[in-house]
Design a protein around this motif. Structure first.
Motif, short mmCIF file in Angstrom:
data_model
loop_
_atom_site.label_atom_id
_atom_site.label_comp_id
_atom_site.label_asym_id
_atom_site.label_seq_id
_atom_site.Cartn_x
_atom_site.Cartn_y
_atom_site.Cartn_z
N ASP A 122 24.26 62.54 73.17
CA ASP A 122 24.90 62.01 74.38
C ASP A 122 25.82 60.83 74.09
O ASP A 122 26.51 60.36 74.98
N ASN A 123 25.78 60.33 72.87
CA ASN A 123 26.58 59.12 72.60
C ASN A 123 27.53 59.29 71.41
O ASN A 123 27.87 58.33 70.73
N LEU A 124 27.97 60.51 71.26
CA LEU A 124 28.94 60.81 70.21
C LEU A 124 30.19 59.94 70.35
O LEU A 124 30.79 59.53 69.36
N HIS A 125 30.57 59.66 71.60
CA HIS A 125 31.79 58.89 71.85
C HIS A 125 31.70 57.46 71.30
O HIS A 125 32.70 56.77 71.21
N GLU A 126 30.48 57.04 70.89
CA GLU A 126 30.34 55.69 70.31
C GLU A 126 30.77 55.65 68.84
O GLU A 126 30.84 54.57 68.25
N LEU A 127 31.00 56.83 68.26
CA LEU A 127 31.26 56.88 66.81
C LEU A 127 32.35 55.90 66.35
O LEU A 127 32.12 55.13 65.41
N PRO A 128 33.53 55.87 67.01
CA PRO A 128 34.59 54.96 66.52
C PRO A 128 34.15 53.50 66.48
O PRO A 128 34.40 52.81 65.49
N GLN A 129 33.46 53.05 67.54
CA GLN A 129 33.10 51.63 67.56
C GLN A 129 32.13 51.30 66.42
O GLN A 129 32.20 50.23 65.82
N HIS A 130 31.25 52.23 66.06
CA HIS A 130 30.31 51.98 64.96
C HIS A 130 31.04 51.97 63.62
O HIS A 130 30.71 51.20 62.72
N ILE A 131 32.03 52.85 63.49
CA ILE A 131 32.79 52.88 62.23
C ILE A 131 33.56 51.58 62.05
O ILE A 131 33.55 50.96 60.98
N ILE A 132 34.18 51.12 63.14
CA ILE A 132 34.93 49.86 63.06
C ILE A 132 33.98 48.73 62.65
O ILE A 132 34.30 47.92 61.78
N GLN A 133 32.81 48.74 63.26
CA GLN A 133 31.82 47.70 62.94
C GLN A 133 31.44 47.77 61.46
O GLN A 133 31.37 46.74 60.78
N LEU A 134 31.24 48.97 60.94
CA LEU A 134 30.87 49.12 59.53
C LEU A 134 32.00 48.67 58.62
O LEU A 134 31.78 48.08 57.56
N GLU A 135 33.24 48.98 59.03
CA GLU A 135 34.39 48.61 58.21
C GLU A 135 34.53 47.08 58.14
O GLU A 135 34.95 46.54 57.13
N GLN A 136 34.18 46.42 59.25
CA GLN A 136 34.40 44.97 59.33
C GLN A 136 33.22 44.14 58.84
O GLN A 136 33.38 43.13 58.17
N ASP A 137 32.01 44.57 59.21
CA ASP A 137 30.82 43.76 58.91
C ASP A 137 30.18 44.21 57.60
O ASP A 137 30.52 45.22 57.05
N ASN A 138 29.19 43.45 57.22
CA ASN A 138 28.40 43.88 56.08
C ASN A 138 27.21 44.72 56.51
O ASN A 138 26.45 45.19 55.69
N LYS A 139 27.10 44.87 57.83
CA LYS A 139 25.97 45.64 58.33
C LYS A 139 26.11 47.09 57.83
O LYS A 139 27.16 47.69 57.91
N LYS A 140 25.02 47.62 57.30
CA LYS A 140 25.17 48.92 56.65
C LYS A 140 24.46 50.07 57.36
O LYS A 140 24.48 51.19 56.90
N TYR A 141 23.78 49.76 58.46
CA TYR A 141 23.09 50.85 59.13
C TYR A 141 23.08 50.65 60.63
O TYR A 141 22.71 49.61 61.13
N ILE A 142 23.51 51.69 61.33
CA ILE A 142 23.53 51.64 62.79
C ILE A 142 22.86 52.90 63.32
O ILE A 142 23.21 54.02 62.91
N LYS A 143 21.91 52.72 64.18
CA LYS A 143 21.28 53.89 64.81
C LYS A 143 21.52 53.81 66.31
O LYS A 143 21.32 52.76 66.91
N SER A 144 21.97 54.88 66.91
CA SER A 144 22.16 54.87 68.35
C SER A 144 21.84 56.24 68.89
O SER A 144 22.69 57.10 69.01
N VAL A 145 20.55 56.45 69.13
CA VAL A 145 20.12 57.74 69.66
C VAL A 145 19.45 57.50 70.99
O VAL A 145 18.46 56.80 71.06
N SER A 146 20.02 58.06 72.04
CA SER A 146 19.33 57.97 73.32
C SER A 146 19.67 59.22 74.10
O SER A 146 20.73 59.82 73.91
N LEU A 147 18.74 59.65 74.91
CA LEU A 147 19.01 60.81 75.72
C LEU A 147 18.82 60.36 77.16
O LEU A 147 17.71 60.22 77.64
N ASP A 148 19.93 60.09 77.79
CA ASP A 148 19.87 59.60 79.15
C ASP A 148 20.11 60.79 80.07
O ASP A 148 21.20 61.38 80.05
N PRO A 149 19.11 61.17 80.87
CA PRO A 149 19.26 62.38 81.68
C PRO A 149 20.45 62.32 82.63
O PRO A 149 20.98 63.35 83.05
N SER A 150 20.88 61.10 82.95
CA SER A 150 22.00 61.02 83.88
C SER A 150 23.25 60.49 83.18
O SER A 150 24.17 60.00 83.82
N ALA A 151 23.26 60.60 81.84
CA ALA A 151 24.39 60.05 81.08
C ALA A 151 25.70 60.62 81.61
O ALA A 151 25.83 61.85 81.75
#
Ligand code: SAH
Ligand code: SF4
Ligand code: F3S
Length: 437
Positions: free
Chosen positions: A107-136
């Motif tokens: 349900d949150n595939l559209h977040e992919l670009p923002q996580h990539i930008i964050q990875l490119e900029q920060d030293n943070k090396k792992y991002i998890k974003s899994v949620s299933l919102d029935p009314s997403a």
């Protein structure tokens, strides 16, 4: 410096179309496609978990990435889609493969670009974003980079509420949500303007499309009315919702293909009930009789063997139904227990029995497919040319209205054109012919 992406896709049409959306998002970030995985700066696994075979393959493929990561520490590895959406899967994946950088659900595939930008900029090396919102809300802002040739896929609904007892999809895709009719029609019009000649409407169960007072029959008829010569297909239909109204719309429109994918799963009433399919064999066969009133219709199916408690008699009922329907072709599957589903808790059949049954079913369907193919001999079929056929010299291939693949002599200037082809040879599911001039 150029940056490259490589996407691996494992699932259904919906999953394939989502890979086009992933590609679209990555391109807006300046990444370009590479077929050579060792050149990639980002590798995306767009996963599927419908059967154990899919998961095993994906796990194996992710494992192989370790060596690329060793060579290039900046390589971004993302795992998205249905497999990562399963309960506890993100944690297991990360533990097994600590080099994974991004895990996203369905349900949150559209977040992919923002996580990539964050990875490119920060030293943070792992991002998890899994949620299933029935009314997403359905994200409409994601651009597709389409690679499907003459055909374009258009989502009309997401999720599934059917809870067939063997199936993981309702757990990883969430509840049914339909797109607004205007958005669907605008997208179809735009694609036709761009030159696509075939549109396939997509949903786990397109017949249960529901938006305010609008149903699937409305969407189908409105899409079919759009100006121009094109083909309209749709998948998947569920027998419990497929109806006369839809058949009549198909009959009255030249644009809608006479090609219906109507998965039966089993021919045994006892098994259908245990599967929670909500129809009987008799109901299904009646529907098939009605569909067969469409001229030259191609009917296809998904059929499963080895569901828990399936007896020799249940399996014989499936074979008998397959003979009665005479499918143009069918996807055949061995039942695979999926964690968290009702059927996984039932007593399972031995692997040996499943193997024998699938072999027998495949043999039967292949012989029917070959017979149905022979019925095309001597007929002239309108074919939409899709591509060159690299297996034969100077040849192109495309589909009949009924969905059959035809190969014939021609060059790539024919791609995207409708041509009449006279069928003069068949080989199991494949048809061969020559252009009528
Ligand atoms: N929504 C569609 C397609 C779902 S997945 C439908 O309802 O028909 C595609 C096919 O995978 C299903 O039709 C079914 O035949 C098969 N399938 C689903 N779960 C399975 C499982 N646990 N084991 C084996 N095959 C499965
Ligand atoms: Fe799975 Fe049944 Fe939904 Fe199809 S209709 S996705 S088989 S639960
Ligand atoms: Fe697989 Fe998810 Fe499609 S489990 S079949 S990719 S909906």
């Amino acid at each position: 410096m150029e940056k490259y992406y490589h996407i691996l896709t494992y699932g259904c049409q919906m999953n394939i179309h989502e890979s086009e959306k992933i590609a679209g998002m990555l391109r807006t970030l300046g990444y370009r496609d590479t077929q050579n995985i060792s050149n990639a700066d980002i590798i995306v696994f767009n996963t599927c978990c419908i059967r154990d075979t899919a998961e095993t393959k994906i796990i194996g493929n992710i494992g192989e990435i370790k060596r690329y990561k060793k060579k290039n520490n900046d390589l971004i590895v993302a795992v998205v889609g249905c497999m990562s959406q399963q309960k506890g899967a993100a944690e297991n994946l990360r533990e097994k493969f600590p080099f994974i950088n991004i895990i996203l659900g369905t349900d949150n595939l559209h977040e992919l670009p923002q996580h990539i930008i964050q990875l490119e900029q920060d030293n943070k090396k792992y991002i998890k974003s899994v949620s299933l919102d029935p009314s997403a809300p359905i994200s409409e802002e994601v651009p597709s980079y389409r690679t499907s040739g003459t055909n374009a896929w258009v989502n009309i609904m997401y999720g599934c509420d059917n809870f067939c007892t063997y199936c993981i999809v309702p757990y990883v895709r969430g509840r049914e949500r339909s797109r607004a009719p205007m958005l669907i029609l605008d997208e179809v019009k735009m694609l036709l303007d761009q030159g696509y000649k075939e549109i396939t409407l997509l949903g786990q169960n397109v017949d249960s499309y529901s938006y305010e007072n609008y149903d699937f029959a409305y969407i189908l008829s409105q899409c079919a009315k759009i100006d121009g010569k094109f083909r309209l297909r749709f998948m998947t239909s569920h027998p419990k919702d497929f109806n006369t109204k839809i058949i009549d719309i198909i009959r009255s429109s030249d644009n809608i293909c006479n090609n219906i994918h109507l998965p039966v799963q089993s021919g045994s009433n006892r098994i259908l009930q245990l599967m929670n399919r909500k129809y009987t064999r008799e109901y299904y066969l009646k529907l098939i009789d009605e569909i067969k009133t469409l001229p030259n219709v191609g009917i296809t199916s998904d059929i499963m063997v080895g569901f828990p408690t399936e007896t020799d008699q249940d399996f014989a009922d499936t074979l008998d139904l397959v003979k009665a329907v005479r499918y143009s072709s069918a996807f055949t599957f061995v039942y695979s227990p999926r964690k968290g589903t009702t059927a996984a808790k039932m007593k399972q059949l031995p692997a040996e029995i499943k193997k024998e049954r699938i072999q027998e079913l495949v043999k039967l369907q292949n012989s029917i497919t070959a017979q149905v193919s022979k019925e095309y001999l001597g007929t002239t079929q309108q074919v939409l040319v899709e591509d060159t056929n690299p297996r034969y010299e100077n040849s192109v291939c495309g589909r009949t209205d009924s969905g059959r693949l035809v190969t014939f002599s021609g060059d790539k200037s024919l791609i995207g054109k409708f041509v009449d082809v006279k069928i003069n040879k068949t080989r199991v599911a494949s048809l061969f012919g020559e252009i009528n001039v």
